[in-house]
Design an enzyme around this catalytic site. Sequence first.
Site, PDB file in Angstrom:
ATOM      1  N   HIS A 204      21.103  71.223  22.122  1.00 49.32           N
ATOM      2  CA  HIS A 204      22.430  70.682  21.805  1.00 49.32           C
ATOM      3  C   HIS A 204      23.398  70.850  22.987  1.00 49.32           C
ATOM      4  O   HIS A 204      24.074  69.894  23.392  1.00 49.32           O
ATOM      5  CB  HIS A 204      22.966  71.382  20.547  1.00 49.32           C
ATOM      6  CG  HIS A 204      24.364  70.992  20.201  1.00 49.32           C
ATOM      7  ND1 HIS A 204      24.693  69.703  19.820  1.00 49.32           N
ATOM      8  CD2 HIS A 204      25.522  71.692  20.216  1.00 49.32           C
ATOM      9  CE1 HIS A 204      25.998  69.642  19.607  1.00 49.32           C
ATOM     10  NE2 HIS A 204      26.522  70.832  19.837  1.00 49.32           N
TER      11      HIS A 204
ATOM     12  N   HIS B 280      25.885  63.393  20.370  1.00 48.66           N
ATOM     13  CA  HIS B 280      25.202  63.117  19.097  1.00 48.66           C
ATOM     14  C   HIS B 280      24.334  61.867  19.194  1.00 48.66           C
ATOM     15  O   HIS B 280      23.244  61.818  18.629  1.00 48.66           O
ATOM     16  CB  HIS B 280      26.222  62.989  17.955  1.00 48.66           C
ATOM     17  CG  HIS B 280      26.826  64.312  17.588  1.00 48.66           C
ATOM     18  ND1 HIS B 280      28.041  64.438  16.983  1.00 48.66           N
ATOM     19  CD2 HIS B 280      26.369  65.573  17.764  1.00 48.66           C
ATOM     20  CE1 HIS B 280      28.318  65.721  16.803  1.00 48.66           C
ATOM     21  NE2 HIS B 280      27.315  66.425  17.266  1.00 48.66           N
TER      22      HIS B 280
ATOM     23  N   GLU C 213      29.053  75.101  26.424  1.00 43.92           N
ATOM     24  CA  GLU C 213      30.152  75.190  25.446  1.00 43.92           C
ATOM     25  C   GLU C 213      31.325  75.986  26.032  1.00 43.92           C
ATOM     26  O   GLU C 213      32.485  75.719  25.720  1.00 43.92           O
ATOM     27  CB  GLU C 213      29.662  75.832  24.135  1.00 43.92           C
ATOM     28  CG  GLU C 213      28.507  75.085  23.456  1.00 43.92           C
ATOM     29  CD  GLU C 213      28.926  73.824  22.688  1.00 43.92           C
ATOM     30  OE1 GLU C 213      30.119  73.482  22.668  1.00 43.92           O
ATOM     31  OE2 GLU C 213      28.033  73.162  22.107  1.00 43.92           O
TER      32      GLU C 213
ATOM     33  N   LYS D 236      38.891  79.623  21.050  1.00 43.39           N
ATOM     34  CA  LYS D 236      38.484  79.093  19.742  1.00 43.39           C
ATOM     35  C   LYS D 236      39.314  79.712  18.624  1.00 43.39           C
ATOM     36  O   LYS D 236      39.698  79.042  17.669  1.00 43.39           O
ATOM     37  CB  LYS D 236      36.978  79.309  19.515  1.00 43.39           C
ATOM     38  CG  LYS D 236      36.538  78.710  18.192  1.00 43.39           C
ATOM     39  CD  LYS D 236      35.165  78.138  18.124  1.00 43.39           C
ATOM     40  CE  LYS D 236      34.970  77.443  16.781  1.00 43.39           C
ATOM     41  NZ  LYS D 236      33.601  77.091  16.495  1.00 43.39           N
TER      42      LYS D 236
ATOM     43  N   HIS E 168      30.887  65.662  22.429  1.00 50.59           N
ATOM     44  CA  HIS E 168      29.960  65.606  21.295  1.00 50.59           C
ATOM     45  C   HIS E 168      29.717  64.190  20.777  1.00 50.59           C
ATOM     46  O   HIS E 168      28.637  63.906  20.265  1.00 50.59           O
ATOM     47  CB  HIS E 168      30.459  66.499  20.154  1.00 50.59           C
ATOM     48  CG  HIS E 168      30.286  67.965  20.430  1.00 50.59           C
ATOM     49  ND1 HIS E 168      30.862  68.588  21.515  1.00 50.59           N
ATOM     50  CD2 HIS E 168      29.589  68.927  19.769  1.00 50.59           C
ATOM     51  CE1 HIS E 168      30.535  69.872  21.498  1.00 50.59           C
ATOM     52  NE2 HIS E 168      29.755  70.108  20.461  1.00 50.59           N
TER      53      HIS E 168
ATOM     54  N   ARG F 223      41.515  70.951  16.114  1.00 54.42           N
ATOM     55  CA  ARG F 223      40.151  71.492  16.143  1.00 54.42           C
ATOM     56  C   ARG F 223      39.147  70.443  16.615  1.00 54.42           C
ATOM     57  O   ARG F 223      38.100  70.776  17.177  1.00 54.42           O
ATOM     58  CB  ARG F 223      39.758  72.066  14.767  1.00 54.42           C
ATOM     59  CG  ARG F 223      38.420  72.788  14.818  1.00 54.42           C
ATOM     60  CD  ARG F 223      38.145  73.654  13.599  1.00 54.42           C
ATOM     61  NE  ARG F 223      36.828  74.263  13.729  1.00 54.42           N
ATOM     62  CZ  ARG F 223      36.375  75.234  12.963  1.00 54.42           C
ATOM     63  NH1 ARG F 223      37.120  75.724  11.986  1.00 54.42           N
ATOM     64  NH2 ARG F 223      35.156  75.711  13.146  1.00 54.42           N
TER      65      ARG F 223
ATOM     66  N   LYS G  13      32.654  77.198  10.113  1.00 58.05           N
ATOM     67  CA  LYS G  13      31.910  75.989   9.727  1.00 58.05           C
ATOM     68  C   LYS G  13      30.498  76.426   9.370  1.00 58.05           C
ATOM     69  O   LYS G  13      29.807  77.065  10.182  1.00 58.05           O
ATOM     70  CB  LYS G  13      31.849  74.992  10.880  1.00 58.05           C
ATOM     71  CG  LYS G  13      33.087  74.148  11.035  1.00 58.05           C
ATOM     72  CD  LYS G  13      32.837  73.040  12.053  1.00 58.05           C
ATOM     73  CE  LYS G  13      34.078  72.214  12.289  1.00 58.05           C
ATOM     74  NZ  LYS G  13      33.893  71.226  13.366  1.00 58.05           N
TER      75      LYS G  13
ATOM     76  N   ASN H 263      35.226  69.087  19.960  1.00 58.78           N
ATOM     77  CA  ASN H 263      34.111  68.127  19.973  1.00 58.78           C
ATOM     78  C   ASN H 263      34.053  67.308  21.263  1.00 58.78           C
ATOM     79  O   ASN H 263      33.327  66.309  21.339  1.00 58.78           O
ATOM     80  CB  ASN H 263      34.220  67.175  18.773  1.00 58.78           C
ATOM     81  CG  ASN H 263      34.164  67.923  17.467  1.00 58.78           C
ATOM     82  OD1 ASN H 263      33.438  68.896  17.326  1.00 58.78           O
ATOM     83  ND2 ASN H 263      34.965  67.496  16.504  1.00 58.78           N
TER      84      ASN H 263
ATOM     85  N   ARG I  37      29.496  81.770  -6.426  1.00 60.19           N
ATOM     86  CA  ARG I  37      30.792  81.155  -6.026  1.00 60.19           C
ATOM     87  C   ARG I  37      31.409  81.795  -4.793  1.00 60.19           C
ATOM     88  O   ARG I  37      32.605  81.677  -4.545  1.00 60.19           O
ATOM     89  CB  ARG I  37      31.804  81.177  -7.183  1.00 60.19           C
ATOM     90  CG  ARG I  37      31.363  80.363  -8.366  1.00 60.19           C
ATOM     91  CD  ARG I  37      32.532  79.857  -9.182  1.00 60.19           C
ATOM     92  NE  ARG I  37      32.049  78.970 -10.197  1.00 60.19           N
ATOM     93  CZ  ARG I  37      31.546  79.386 -11.360  1.00 60.19           C
ATOM     94  NH1 ARG I  37      31.520  80.672 -11.635  1.00 60.19           N
ATOM     95  NH2 ARG I  37      31.100  78.511 -12.229  1.00 60.19           N
TER      96      ARG I  37
ATOM     97  N   GLU J 246      39.891  71.331  10.606  1.00 59.28           N
ATOM     98  CA  GLU J 246      39.777  70.162  11.493  1.00 59.28           C
ATOM     99  C   GLU J 246      40.548  68.944  11.004  1.00 59.28           C
ATOM    100  O   GLU J 246      40.003  67.852  10.870  1.00 59.28           O
ATOM    101  CB  GLU J 246      38.290  69.801  11.727  1.00 59.28           C
ATOM    102  CG  GLU J 246      38.108  69.001  13.001  1.00 59.28           C
ATOM    103  CD  GLU J 246      36.658  68.805  13.395  1.00 59.28           C
ATOM    104  OE1 GLU J 246      35.931  69.798  13.516  1.00 59.28           O
ATOM    105  OE2 GLU J 246      36.277  67.638  13.580  1.00 59.28           O
TER     106      GLU J 246
END
Length: 349
Positions: free
Chosen positions: A252, A239, A176, A214, A235, A228, A134, A232, A112, A224
């Site tokens: 990426h 994607h 980035e 960040k 992105h 946040r 994340k 992206n 947990r 997010e």
Amino acid sequence: MQVNITLNPSASRNYTVFIDELSRICLDVKVLIVTNTTVSALHLKSLKPMIQARELHTLILPDGEMYKNFESLQLILNACFEHRLDRKSVLIAFGGGVIGDMTGFAASIFQRGIEFIQIPTTLLAQVDASVGGKTGINNPYGKNLIGSFWQPRAVYCESLFLKTLPKREFAAGVAEIIKMAVTFDSDFFAWLETHDLYDEKHLRHAVHSSIAIKADIVSQDETEQGIRAVLNYGHTFAHVIENQTQYTTYLHGEAVAIGMVMANTLARHLELLSEEECHRIQTLLEKYLLPTRYIIDDVDMFYTHFFLDKKSANDAITFILPHEIGGYTIAKGIEKERVLDALKECNAS
Ligand code: NAD
Ligand code: GLY
């Protein structure tokens, strides 16, 4: 150098990102280092003496995004059980974003949830993936669709490890960095235009500035719900490009570079960004030999693919667009024709 991540509501989850300050980590508990074949061959020998633990174990996984899956997660959890880790034990993610995301996810579900430390070894992971909590894995339905928000106990970004990074991987990380500057900090962007990140001193400054941006965003919006999402930028387009090229053509960060240029064209059509600003951003990306162009076979099909993105909530596409350099707009409900016009222009230019 250090950056503090301040999280609400509980200060007990706050942590520090240390930049070039790793000399020794002392943990009087069982520790499992999770890494991959590439990073272990290059750097495990220099990392191990820096970790003092009650017991120190290592798991070496195969290298590659295609191993960011349930099987690797299972291997991490099995190693935790085999070495009899307990709730006080700590995992150390030693590698790029793939290792960081998987190890963080394993830490979040083993008994947990146990603590983990990030020691990112790619530029992309230092400035983005290792900070903010994340975590996750891929599955046949898409990238990062299974995961959790689970913050590390500390992050150590060491420039020493970046020395062996291939040039393309380095540039993918720079993409980035440029992303953060364009959307949040015009002074930082201007600084990037005049400083060479191949110089170690400048790189350290850029890593620090990007992590500080960040940290600020994650402190405001850990899960997010709002701001946040601005991280992206580029992105939504990236994607689709990655998906259409089966994740084999572009790294990426490279796809994000092309995605930023596409987003900029749309922003210019909406009068959010001037032609000169578009040119400045593209010039900076190209300085690091990042790709900025992708020929779209079928713009209608490309548009349809936006809806496969998990960030297209309730069938509405959200575009993160720069609003002048250093600002952003979270744009919803842009008419399809305007998006198609921008895509057609990207194809023609
Ligand atoms: P990666 O982890 O696959 O690393 C890229 C390559 O560089 C790999 O082959 C790796 O073994 C190698 N490598 C790592 N360190 C090295 C070193 N010091 N010297 C030489 N080679 C080295 O990819 P990445 O770009 O670091 O991260 C991409 C991943 O991060 C994706 O899975 C993406 O989804 C994820 N990501 C997560 C977040 C987040 O917020 N959690 C943000 C951005 C990206
Ligand atoms: N890389 C985007 C985020 O951390 O939210």
